[in-house]
Enzyme design. Structure first.
Site, PDB file in Angstrom:
ATOM      1  CB  SER A  69     103.271 -56.807 -77.150  1.00 50.46           C
ATOM      2  OG  SER A  69     103.460 -56.402 -75.710  1.00 50.46           O
TER       3      SER A  69
HETATM    4  N1  SAH Z   1     108.196 -58.427 -73.415  1.00 47.34           N
HETATM    5  C1  SAH Z   1     107.373 -59.416 -73.139  1.00 47.34           C
HETATM    6  C2  SAH Z   1     105.862 -58.720 -72.740  1.00 47.34           C
HETATM    7  C3  SAH Z   1     105.575 -59.529 -71.646  1.00 47.34           C
HETATM    8  S1  SAH Z   1     104.030 -58.681 -70.771  1.00 47.34           S
HETATM    9  C4  SAH Z   1     107.252 -60.143 -74.533  1.00 47.34           C
HETATM   10  O1  SAH Z   1     107.949 -60.084 -75.186  1.00 47.34           O
HETATM   11  O2  SAH Z   1     106.503 -61.392 -74.409  1.00 47.34           O
HETATM   12  C5  SAH Z   1     104.746 -57.825 -69.493  1.00 47.34           C
HETATM   13  C6  SAH Z   1     105.655 -58.784 -68.575  1.00 47.34           C
HETATM   14  O3  SAH Z   1     106.012 -57.720 -67.643  1.00 47.34           O
HETATM   15  C7  SAH Z   1     104.969 -59.807 -67.973  1.00 47.34           C
HETATM   16  O4  SAH Z   1     105.665 -60.844 -67.938  1.00 47.34           O
HETATM   17  C8  SAH Z   1     104.894 -59.300 -66.392  1.00 47.34           C
HETATM   18  O5  SAH Z   1     105.070 -60.409 -65.230  1.00 47.34           O
HETATM   19  C9  SAH Z   1     106.182 -58.388 -66.472  1.00 47.34           C
HETATM   20  N2  SAH Z   1     106.469 -57.371 -65.196  1.00 47.34           N
HETATM   21  C10 SAH Z   1     105.139 -56.783 -64.726  1.00 47.34           C
HETATM   22  N3  SAH Z   1     106.032 -55.925 -63.910  1.00 47.34           N
HETATM   23  C11 SAH Z   1     107.406 -56.322 -63.672  1.00 47.34           C
HETATM   24  C12 SAH Z   1     108.223 -55.843 -62.906  1.00 47.34           C
HETATM   25  N4  SAH Z   1     108.309 -54.820 -62.055  1.00 47.34           N
HETATM   26  N5  SAH Z   1     109.443 -56.205 -63.186  1.00 47.34           N
HETATM   27  C13 SAH Z   1     109.832 -57.218 -63.990  1.00 47.34           C
HETATM   28  N6  SAH Z   1     108.700 -57.739 -64.719  1.00 47.34           N
HETATM   29  C14 SAH Z   1     107.390 -57.190 -64.693  1.00 47.34           C
END
Ligand code: SAH
Length: 223
Positions: A69
């Site tokens: 993000s």
């Molecule tokens: N907090 C992260 C943002 C990553 S984007 C950062 O600081 O970089 C969101 C992430 O959520 C992705 O990596 C995706 O694979 C993950 N995601 C989506 N659904 C999920 C779920 N049910 N459980 C765990 N992770 C999930």
């Protein structure tokens, strides 16, 4: 390489400070959050080819179709959690590990869950490299939370789901709050749910946002 020279380090620290100042200018008020942004080396949590953009306020691809993000989003969500310092926080969606690294400087313990094995492994390695020792990364479906480690003083969901997953609310400690994006696949609202400790939850909407999909039992069905 320039990044490991003293001059490179000083420049990177300056870029981080400028980023933090920019976030203050656009309304982030929590000084602890701003200090964390000024100290976490975001360039070490993104693909090497994108490192020149690490301290721009933009989201960036991190592989597996996912994104880190924009710093303003991470800062706004972290500020919305109203953290004091002693909390255990659950993060759903480890991704790059950046949000977890920011949280690691602000609370006692972070439990982070990622569903994509490659991202979970890479984030763990990067967090180890940064010396972050109060973040545990688990592989799995974070939409169901992690009852073994509950209750959590705060929960941050960093992927967008259709609605706030009930298991996450059930794993929130009395007085705790959950922040995350919920709504349609294309656009969500940033929502804050607060638990009053008597089984009641208040809901606030903090504005429109757009996140990658929360996939899982209590998120969207994977294609
Ligand atoms: N907090 C992260 C943002 C990553 S984007 C950062 O600081 O970089 C969101 C992430 O959520 C992705 O990596 C995706 O694979 C993950 N995601 C989506 N659904 C999920 C779920 N049910 N459980 C765990 N992770 C999930």
């Amino acid at each position: 390489m320039i990044q490991s020279s003293p001059l490179g380090r000083a420049e990177l620290a300056l870029s981080r400070r400028r980023l933090s100042d920019r976030l203050r200018a656009i309304g982030i008020r929590d000084e602890r959050v701003l200090e964390a942004v000024a100290s976490v080396p975001r360039h070490l949590l993104i693909p090497e080819a994108l490192r020149g953009q690490a301290y721009k306020d933009v989201s960036l691809p991190i592989g597996a179709g996912q994104t880190i993000s924009a710093p303003r989003t991470v800062a706004a969500m972290t500020q919305a959690l109203q953290l004091a310092g002693s909390e255990t926080v659950l993060e759903v969606g480890t991704g790059s590990g950046y949000q977890a690294a920011i949280l690691s400087r602000l609370v006692a313990r972070v439990v982070s869950i990622e569903r994509v094995p490659q991202l979970a492994a890479r984030a763990r390695t990067a967090l180890d490299h940064l010396g972050v020792d109060n973040v545990v990364v688990h592989l799995g479906d974070g939409s169901a939370g992690r009852s073994a480690d509950a209750p959590f003083d705060a929960i941050v969901v960093t992927a967008g789901g259709p609605e706030v997953p009930q298991p996450l609310l059930a794993q929130l400690a009395p007085g705790g709050c959950l922040v995350g994006p919920f709504g349609a696949r294309e656009e969500q609202k940033l929502v804050r749910m607060r638990c009053d400790g008597r089984g009641n939850f208040s809901r606030e909407e903090l504005g429109p946002c757009r996140f990658v999909e929360l996939l899982g039992t209590h998120g969207w069905a994977a294609a």
